[in-house]
Design an enzyme around this catalytic site. Sequence first.
Site, PDB file in Angstrom:
ATOM      1  N   PHE A 152       0.812  -1.221   0.000  1.00 21.34           N
ATOM      2  CA  PHE A 152       0.000   0.000   0.000  1.00 21.34           C
ATOM      3  C   PHE A 152       0.841   1.265   0.000  1.00 21.34           C
ATOM      4  O   PHE A 152       0.365   2.332  -0.405  1.00 21.34           O
ATOM      5  CB  PHE A 152      -0.942   0.010   1.218  1.00 21.34           C
ATOM      6  CG  PHE A 152      -0.293   0.482   2.491  1.00 21.34           C
ATOM      7  CD1 PHE A 152      -0.141   1.852   2.752  1.00 21.34           C
ATOM      8  CD2 PHE A 152       0.194  -0.416   3.434  1.00 21.34           C
ATOM      9  CE1 PHE A 152       0.470   2.291   3.924  1.00 21.34           C
ATOM     10  CE2 PHE A 152       0.814   0.019   4.596  1.00 21.34           C
ATOM     11  CZ  PHE A 152       0.962   1.381   4.836  1.00 21.34           C
ATOM     12  N   LYS A 176      -1.104  -7.312  -9.120  1.00 18.68           N
ATOM     13  CA  LYS A 176      -2.094  -7.337  -8.022  1.00 18.68           C
ATOM     14  C   LYS A 176      -1.643  -6.265  -7.024  1.00 18.68           C
ATOM     15  O   LYS A 176      -0.771  -6.506  -6.192  1.00 18.68           O
ATOM     16  CB  LYS A 176      -2.112  -8.721  -7.382  1.00 18.68           C
ATOM     17  CG  LYS A 176      -3.394  -9.117  -6.656  1.00 18.68           C
ATOM     18  CD  LYS A 176      -3.826  -8.241  -5.524  1.00 18.68           C
ATOM     19  CE  LYS A 176      -3.007  -8.352  -4.279  1.00 18.68           C
ATOM     20  NZ  LYS A 176      -3.387  -7.329  -3.255  1.00 18.68           N
ATOM     21  N   GLU A 179      -4.969  -3.727  -1.975  1.00 16.26           N
ATOM     22  CA  GLU A 179      -6.402  -3.435  -1.999  1.00 16.26           C
ATOM     23  C   GLU A 179      -6.738  -2.179  -1.193  1.00 16.26           C
ATOM     24  O   GLU A 179      -7.859  -1.691  -1.231  1.00 16.26           O
ATOM     25  CB  GLU A 179      -7.195  -4.644  -1.477  1.00 16.26           C
ATOM     26  CG  GLU A 179      -6.971  -5.021  -0.010  1.00 16.26           C
ATOM     27  CD  GLU A 179      -5.714  -5.877   0.241  1.00 16.26           C
ATOM     28  OE1 GLU A 179      -4.708  -5.705  -0.474  1.00 16.26           O
ATOM     29  OE2 GLU A 179      -5.752  -6.696   1.181  1.00 16.26           O
ATOM     30  N   SER A 229       5.387  -6.790   3.601  1.00 13.71           N
ATOM     31  CA  SER A 229       5.967  -7.052   4.918  1.00 13.71           C
ATOM     32  C   SER A 229       6.756  -8.368   4.905  1.00 13.71           C
ATOM     33  O   SER A 229       6.516  -9.243   4.067  1.00 13.71           O
ATOM     34  CB  SER A 229       4.855  -7.111   5.960  1.00 13.71           C
ATOM     35  OG  SER A 229       3.933  -8.102   5.585  1.00 13.71           O
ATOM     36  N   CYS A 284       9.520   1.960   3.385  1.00 15.08           N
ATOM     37  CA  CYS A 284      10.438   0.879   3.751  1.00 15.08           C
ATOM     38  C   CYS A 284      11.851   1.412   3.952  1.00 15.08           C
ATOM     39  O   CYS A 284      12.686   0.738   4.517  1.00 15.08           O
ATOM     40  CB  CYS A 284      10.440  -0.193   2.688  1.00 15.08           C
ATOM     41  SG  CYS A 284      11.083   0.417   1.136  1.00 15.08           S
ATOM     42  N   GLU A 384       8.993  -3.673  13.288  1.00 15.22           N
ATOM     43  CA  GLU A 384       8.803  -2.649  12.259  1.00 15.22           C
ATOM     44  C   GLU A 384       7.492  -1.936  12.589  1.00 15.22           C
ATOM     45  O   GLU A 384       6.409  -2.518  12.456  1.00 15.22           O
ATOM     46  CB  GLU A 384       8.721  -3.271  10.862  1.00 15.22           C
ATOM     47  CG  GLU A 384       8.542  -2.204   9.798  1.00 15.22           C
ATOM     48  CD  GLU A 384       8.367  -2.738   8.373  1.00 15.22           C
ATOM     49  OE1 GLU A 384       7.722  -3.786   8.197  1.00 15.22           O
ATOM     50  OE2 GLU A 384       8.864  -2.066   7.446  1.00 15.22           O
TER      51      GLU A 384
HETATM   52  P1  NAD Z   1       1.588  -6.439   3.211  1.00 14.65           P
HETATM   53  O1  NAD Z   1       2.623  -7.490   3.326  1.00 14.65           O
HETATM   54  O2  NAD Z   1       0.469  -6.422   4.197  1.00 14.65           O
HETATM   55  O3  NAD Z   1       0.874  -6.500   1.752  1.00 14.65           O
HETATM   56  C1  NAD Z   1       1.631  -6.540   0.573  1.00 14.65           C
HETATM   57  C2  NAD Z   1       0.816  -7.269  -0.495  1.00 14.65           C
HETATM   58  O4  NAD Z   1       0.555  -8.596  -0.044  1.00 14.65           O
HETATM   59  C3  NAD Z   1      -0.539  -6.631  -0.778  1.00 14.65           C
HETATM   60  O5  NAD Z   1      -0.784  -6.671  -2.164  1.00 14.65           O
HETATM   61  C4  NAD Z   1      -1.506  -7.513  -0.010  1.00 14.65           C
HETATM   62  O6  NAD Z   1      -2.780  -7.579  -0.603  1.00 14.65           O
HETATM   63  C5  NAD Z   1      -0.839  -8.861  -0.029  1.00 14.65           C
HETATM   64  N1  NAD Z   1      -1.121  -9.656   1.181  1.00 14.65           N
HETATM   65  C6  NAD Z   1      -1.424  -9.188   2.415  1.00 14.65           C
HETATM   66  N2  NAD Z   1      -1.607 -10.217   3.263  1.00 14.65           N
HETATM   67  C7  NAD Z   1      -1.427 -11.355   2.548  1.00 14.65           C
HETATM   68  C8  NAD Z   1      -1.487 -12.743   2.880  1.00 14.65           C
HETATM   69  N3  NAD Z   1      -1.771 -13.169   4.103  1.00 14.65           N
HETATM   70  N4  NAD Z   1      -1.240 -13.621   1.905  1.00 14.65           N
HETATM   71  C9  NAD Z   1      -0.946 -13.219   0.649  1.00 14.65           C
HETATM   72  N5  NAD Z   1      -0.872 -11.915   0.291  1.00 14.65           N
HETATM   73  C10 NAD Z   1      -1.113 -10.993   1.231  1.00 14.65           C
HETATM   74  O7  NAD Z   1       2.360  -5.038   3.183  1.00 14.65           O
HETATM   75  P2  NAD Z   1       1.730  -3.582   3.218  1.00 14.65           P
HETATM   76  O8  NAD Z   1       1.204  -3.323   4.589  1.00 14.65           O
HETATM   77  O9  NAD Z   1       0.839  -3.367   2.061  1.00 14.65           O
HETATM   78  O10 NAD Z   1       3.044  -2.712   2.962  1.00 14.65           O
HETATM   79  C11 NAD Z   1       3.919  -2.321   3.976  1.00 14.65           C
HETATM   80  C12 NAD Z   1       5.074  -3.289   4.109  1.00 14.65           C
HETATM   81  O11 NAD Z   1       5.783  -3.362   2.879  1.00 14.65           O
HETATM   82  C13 NAD Z   1       6.100  -2.857   5.146  1.00 14.65           C
HETATM   83  O12 NAD Z   1       6.516  -3.988   5.844  1.00 14.65           O
HETATM   84  C14 NAD Z   1       7.223  -2.285   4.304  1.00 14.65           C
HETATM   85  O13 NAD Z   1       8.498  -2.309   4.911  1.00 14.65           O
HETATM   86  C15 NAD Z   1       7.184  -3.182   3.123  1.00 14.65           C
HETATM   87  N6  NAD Z   1       7.816  -2.550   1.977  1.00 14.65           N
HETATM   88  C16 NAD Z   1       9.049  -3.004   1.629  1.00 14.65           C
HETATM   89  C17 NAD Z   1       9.695  -2.427   0.558  1.00 14.65           C
HETATM   90  C18 NAD Z   1      11.052  -2.902   0.151  1.00 14.65           C
HETATM   91  O14 NAD Z   1      11.529  -2.444  -0.862  1.00 14.65           O
HETATM   92  N7  NAD Z   1      11.704  -3.792   0.879  1.00 14.65           N
HETATM   93  C19 NAD Z   1       9.091  -1.383  -0.148  1.00 14.65           C
HETATM   94  C20 NAD Z   1       7.828  -0.945   0.231  1.00 14.65           C
HETATM   95  C21 NAD Z   1       7.194  -1.561   1.308  1.00 14.65           C
END
Ligand code: NAD
Length: 499
Positions: A152, A176, A179, A229, A284, A384
Amino acid sequence: MSDLPVLDHWVGGAAWPGTSTRTAPVYDPARGEAQREVRLAGADDVAAAVASATAAAPAWRDASLAKRQGVMFAFREILNARKEELARILTSEHGKVLADAHGEIARGLEVVEFACAAPHLLKGEYSESVSTGVDVYTLRQPLGVVGVISPFNFPAMVPLWFLPIALAAGNAVVLKPSEKDPSAANWIAERYAEAGLPAGVLSVVHGDKEAVDAILEHPDIASVSFVGSTPIAKYIYETASAHGKRVQALGGAKNHMLVLPDADLDLAADSAVNAGFGSAGERCMAVSVVLAVDSIADTLVDKIAERMATLRTGDGLRGCDMGPLITAAHRDKVASYIGVARDDGATVVVDGAGVEVDGEPGGFWLGPTLLDAVPTSSAAYRDEIFGPVLSVVRVGAYDEAIEIINASPYGNGTAIFTNDGGAARRFQREVSVGMVGINVPIPVPVAYHSFGGWKASLFGDAKAYGPQAFSFFTREKAVTSRWLDPSHGGVNLGFPQNT
Ligand code: NAD
């Protein structure tokens, strides 16, 4: 379903409702109200998007480099001309302030521009006469249909880390997006269509775990690029690998900024505030921990707190410095760490919970928060937090600091502030982190270097964008060839053109 407008998937070059009836609300975080619903795809919807991509992929793969490059250039022009529209979508659904939304787009645009160089970056290698009359050359060919799953916090930039290069390399993409703020993805897909990308080459399917699992398991998806994450990144890496896919899964972070006594403390304080509270800490590459050497820690904390007092929290369209958090639940979770840190013995220097806001009362607000003397045993240090909470950890000297950083399970970004070149050079060599800043707080590499962390911040061995992305999105083929007869194409005095 409510009376709110519903965001469809984008499949086969058009908006498409799919067959699943599940939806999720998309909030305006500065008001705390749902502003639309987004469809949540089921496995059948994902299969339809993959079928559309699979049908479109061969013609796109066979399109000449000149043709693909033309689409990349056209997309760059359209995106650049209409970026204000996209910035407003980002502010409306993510909450980040408009200036920051423009910054996100600018970093995405860099990758779009880099991908325009695809013909150069896709060049193979050639060895003449490896044996008598025999030559060997290597080619880079696209993978086919590739999946991208994005978080997000950068609804435009993270898709743009992958799409331009995957597409320029001749792949079809199923994206994808998160959401929570899904509209930017459709906007980008529409602009690619305007730029001449053939229907089906880029699809957007919205959804949650159900859609993600369908992508991970689909036999016609060759690779998965994930950002999110750490626990989900690990799951994605393991599941998609088990299904035979090439995977890069970028995870979470806990980024440390080390300030040595000889540093310019005003620069360090400015940097800590910019990198700690920009985008409300939902980056991040945000700095979440300042490691301050004892002798300068009091002064540095005062300087950071002084600057924090000037920040305006509020609606991203009102010229504020910092916007809301993404959801009420996330805001409450982030805020809970203030109490955790206090209970663990930290000093709450600035408590963002009572912040005065230039925005609607229902918004998901939490002001900039500064915690001092946070013990490394506290969950406020270890977890985090992903919000506007900056922790100061006091250290005796450089050695203690590097031990703390290298003991972290994460290894995304880090920075050192010093005027001692020897210390900076030692830090750069010794630190177990993928992206390092020297007097630079957010060391996100430019588009022609690759982006990615170490340890639990990246599962897989390919970073995002830059040269590594052209390797990730192609398969190398080595050809050994022998030709016995010369051939020619007849007489033609015209100047050769690429078509
Ligand atoms: P998230 O892991 O909750 O979601 C990321 C994606 O995974 C979304 O598209 C979501 O719909 C999907 N998802 C969520 N739960 C899932 C599950 N149980 N099974 C399968 N798919 C699932 O992350 P977020 O809250 O959207 O984003 C923030 C996180 O992203 C933070 O931890 C941040 O550090 C990380 N991030 C990392 C980088 C990097 O380059 N390392 C860059 C941006 C964000």
